[in-house]
Write a protein that holds these residues in place. Sequence first.
Motif: not given
Length: 142
Positions: A21-29
């Motif tokens: 989830l943290e990796r996904h949020v960084r990618q979206v940002r």
Amino acid sequence: GLQGNTLVEAAVAELVSGGALERHVRQVRRRQRERRDVLLAALAAELPPGFHAPTPAGGTSVWVTLPGVFDAEALDQEARQRGVAYVRGDAFHLDGGGRESLVLSFANLFPDQIRAGVERLGQAVRKVLATAAPASRRRSRR
């Protein structure tokens, strides 16, 4: 009764604890920041002086403020004829304000789409300005 879906709960727990989830949020940002920067650069290149588009602190939209004498209604019509859609600023005001602004979303567009849309928006702006210029010259001669 109130019972959760055990399979979904386990999947969410794994997503959170495994760092996905943290990796996904960084990618979206990162993706949204890139799109925002492309939009701001395109606006700076395409819109004439007097238009203001500050860098938003967050979110997925940029507010553009039009020069005070600009005909927002005419721009709306010209932009839509060119396939450019945005939300007029007055949609966010209950008091009739916001007529001098528009809100451009970059959330679901690829950088090339953003550049092409802003180029067409710039064409619409120049058309409105060119149409308004002769009328203002006629008024000033009276």
